[in-house]
Motif scaffolding. Sequence first.
Motif, mmCIF file in Angstrom:
data_model
loop_
_atom_site.group_PDB
_atom_site.id
_atom_site.type_symbol
_atom_site.label_atom_id
_atom_site.label_comp_id
_atom_site.label_asym_id
_atom_site.label_seq_id
_atom_site.Cartn_x
_atom_site.Cartn_y
_atom_site.Cartn_z
ATOM 1 N N VAL A 181 4.383 -4.767 -2.686
ATOM 2 C CA VAL A 181 5.415 -4.355 -1.735
ATOM 3 C C VAL A 181 4.919 -4.398 -0.294
ATOM 4 C CG1 VAL A 181 6.873 -3.022 -3.287
ATOM 5 C CG2 VAL A 181 4.935 -1.902 -2.201
ATOM 6 N N GLU A 182 3.598 -4.385 -0.099
ATOM 7 C CA GLU A 182 3.080 -4.481 1.262
ATOM 8 C C GLU A 182 1.647 -4.981 1.198
ATOM 9 O OE1 GLU A 182 2.750 -1.739 5.320
ATOM 10 O OE2 GLU A 182 2.578 -0.785 3.365
ATOM 11 N N ILE A 186 -1.624 -5.528 3.871
ATOM 12 C CA ILE A 186 -2.152 -5.358 5.225
ATOM 13 C C ILE A 186 -3.534 -5.980 5.256
ATOM 14 C CG2 ILE A 186 -2.892 -3.680 6.968
ATOM 15 C CD1 ILE A 186 -0.717 -1.811 5.835
ATOM 16 N N ALA A 187 -3.653 -7.073 6.018
ATOM 17 C CA ALA A 187 -4.923 -7.794 6.095
ATOM 18 C C ALA A 187 -5.719 -7.292 7.279
ATOM 19 C CB ALA A 187 -4.644 -9.279 6.241
ATOM 20 N N SER A 188 -6.949 -6.928 7.047
ATOM 21 C CA SER A 188 -7.863 -6.669 8.148
ATOM 22 C C SER A 188 -9.008 -7.655 7.970
ATOM 23 C CB SER A 188 -8.353 -5.217 8.125
ATOM 24 O OG SER A 188 -9.621 -5.121 7.525
ATOM 25 N N PRO A 189 -9.866 -7.817 8.978
ATOM 26 C CA PRO A 189 -10.982 -8.757 8.809
ATOM 27 C C PRO A 189 -11.993 -8.284 7.765
ATOM 28 C CG PRO A 189 -10.622 -8.183 11.133
ATOM 29 C CD PRO A 189 -9.818 -7.231 10.323
ATOM 30 N N THR A 190 -11.859 -7.041 7.335
ATOM 31 C CA THR A 190 -12.856 -6.414 6.482
ATOM 32 C C THR A 190 -12.393 -6.306 5.039
ATOM 33 O OG1 THR A 190 -13.048 -4.970 8.406
ATOM 34 C CG2 THR A 190 -14.451 -4.477 6.502
ATOM 35 N N VAL A 191 -11.247 -5.709 4.878
ATOM 36 C CA VAL A 191 -10.738 -5.308 3.572
ATOM 37 C C VAL A 191 -9.252 -5.655 3.554
ATOM 38 C CG1 VAL A 191 -10.253 -3.272 2.152
ATOM 39 C CG2 VAL A 191 -12.430 -3.439 3.355
ATOM 40 N N THR A 192 -8.755 -6.085 2.400
ATOM 41 C CA THR A 192 -7.322 -6.369 2.288
ATOM 42 C C THR A 192 -6.656 -5.204 1.559
ATOM 43 O OG1 THR A 192 -7.936 -8.700 2.065
ATOM 44 C CG2 THR A 192 -5.656 -8.119 1.609
ATOM 45 N N HIS A 193 -5.641 -4.638 2.197
ATOM 46 C CA HIS A 193 -4.984 -3.452 1.643
ATOM 47 C C HIS A 193 -3.685 -3.872 0.974
ATOM 48 C CE1 HIS A 193 -7.894 -1.263 4.090
ATOM 49 N NE2 HIS A 193 -7.583 -2.073 5.069
ATOM 50 N N LEU A 194 -3.596 -3.588 -0.320
ATOM 51 C CA LEU A 194 -2.485 -4.080 -1.141
ATOM 52 C C LEU A 194 -1.715 -2.899 -1.715
ATOM 53 C CD1 LEU A 194 -4.848 -6.462 -3.104
ATOM 54 C CD2 LEU A 194 -3.238 -7.233 -1.359
ATOM 55 N N ARG A 195 -0.434 -2.820 -1.340
ATOM 56 C CA ARG A 195 0.386 -1.733 -1.866
ATOM 57 C C ARG A 195 1.287 -2.282 -2.965
ATOM 58 N NH1 ARG A 195 1.957 3.091 0.603
ATOM 59 N NH2 ARG A 195 1.168 2.336 2.611
ATOM 60 N N TYR A 196 1.194 -1.678 -4.147
ATOM 61 C CA TYR A 196 1.986 -2.122 -5.297
ATOM 62 C C TYR A 196 2.913 -1.011 -5.776
ATOM 63 C CZ TYR A 196 -1.303 -6.000 -5.830
ATOM 64 O OH TYR A 196 -2.047 -7.122 -5.627
ATOM 65 N N ARG A 197 4.121 -1.397 -6.195
ATOM 66 C CA ARG A 197 4.966 -0.485 -6.951
ATOM 67 C C ARG A 197 4.683 -0.733 -8.433
ATOM 68 N NH1 ARG A 197 9.968 -2.200 -5.164
ATOM 69 N NH2 ARG A 197 9.655 -0.902 -3.328
ATOM 70 N N VAL A 198 4.576 0.341 -9.189
ATOM 71 C CA VAL A 198 4.330 0.189 -10.628
ATOM 72 C C VAL A 198 5.665 -0.062 -11.315
ATOM 73 C CG1 VAL A 198 3.354 1.238 -12.694
ATOM 74 C CG2 VAL A 198 2.377 1.773 -10.441
ATOM 75 N N ARG A 199 5.730 -1.148 -12.067
ATOM 76 C CA ARG A 199 6.973 -1.471 -12.790
ATOM 77 C C ARG A 199 7.060 -0.677 -14.078
ATOM 78 N NH1 ARG A 199 7.416 -7.831 -12.418
ATOM 79 N NH2 ARG A 199 8.210 -8.030 -10.307
ATOM 80 N N ARG A 200 8.251 -0.215 -14.392
ATOM 81 C CA ARG A 200 8.474 0.530 -15.652
ATOM 82 C C ARG A 200 8.925 -0.412 -16.737
ATOM 83 N NH1 ARG A 200 6.117 5.327 -14.310
ATOM 84 N NH2 ARG A 200 6.648 5.784 -12.187
#
Lengths: 202, 202
Positions: free
Chosen positions: B185-186, B188-202
């Motif tokens: 769902v989102e 966010i790329a940084s030069p260091t770490v990639t931040h990945l936001r997931y919704r859990v599917r039911r």
Amino acid sequence: MSIVTANLAISLDGFAAGPGQDMDHPFGTGAEALTEWMFQTDQPGREKDKQILADVHANTGAHIMGRNMFGPGRGAWDLDWTGWWGPEPPYHAPVFVLTHHDREPVVMQGGTTFTFVTGGIESALEQAREAATNKDIEIAGGAAAVRQYLGAGLLDELVLHLVPAVLGSGERLLDGLNGIALEPVETIASPTVTHLRYRVRR
Amino acid sequence: MSIVTANLAISLDGFAAGPGQDMDHPFGTGAEALTEWMFQTDQPGREKDKQILADVHANTGAHIMGRNMFGPGRGAWDLDWTGWWGPEPPYHAPVFVLTHHDREPVVMQGGTTFTFVTGGIESALEQAREAATNKDIEIAGGAAAVRQYLGAGLLDELVLHLVPAVLGSGERLLDGLNGIALEPVETIASPTVTHLRYRVRR
């Protein structure tokens, strides 16, 4: 500058293929999620998936693949086998196949020639560099071939298509590569798969 | 709406902690890459890392953690142990600790109270929901606690901080969770770490 690159689909738990690879399941079983998005790029909202699949090959001049990616056979060659892809494979460029068994080159339609290399990964890379002139060299797969080039410090770039699925078993892309460090250089988010481009640190 | 969320740092090969967790190594050994970026967010170019670490807790009303995240002890409680974080832990909210051993609540400075729950993950969630009123509930960790909530279908959202390192051993976040499906769902790329936001599917 010409680089050595690879792009693979990988599950959230690190698998690049499921278990049980065979003739009918080139990516193993239970691993459909790894590849199905590649065949759905004409669906609405999949524009970014389509674009990255075009981009990763836009500058490729030669490909290298492991024997298991070329076919399910092992040992001496079945000369009737010319790959999974039919008479006109999607490579349209020289393809070098890593193998322990000699075989004459196979010329396919559309510019693809399969050349069989028994001298190891460095020999294949040397031949691919020559064939690619100034274009990039893609390690096309499978996971084992990419792992070998990565482990030997011969890969410049790795693109991971991170599929939001958990497979639980199969072939892990990064097993045995502890200490390898990558640097994120591009992230392309689609609603389906997150595409992560890394530079390999030396 | 109040959600149940978790955020963890994870290596490219799926590890949320290294091997050998002890008093001096709460994340195990060889796993420094998982956490060091969290302490470098004031460096130039790390603005996105700083922002996401603030954002993931902006609406948290209560936390749940496994006993191993609260401390290195096992078995009956050492009542002198009040967590890794000193007199004023960074939670500033009720924290429910999953354990098999009864203990009276511990009130810390700054609004953190540790409440010890022996009735299992659903009981802890029920108590956290009540304490959080309408705010979110964070499964603070460790990996085993997050895995339990994810496996039980009780997690709504998972944020992964994907660290571009290969650890090779330790505790895998997603082991045993085959078939769990997430939806990006989102990103966010940084030069260091990639931040990945997931919704859990039911």
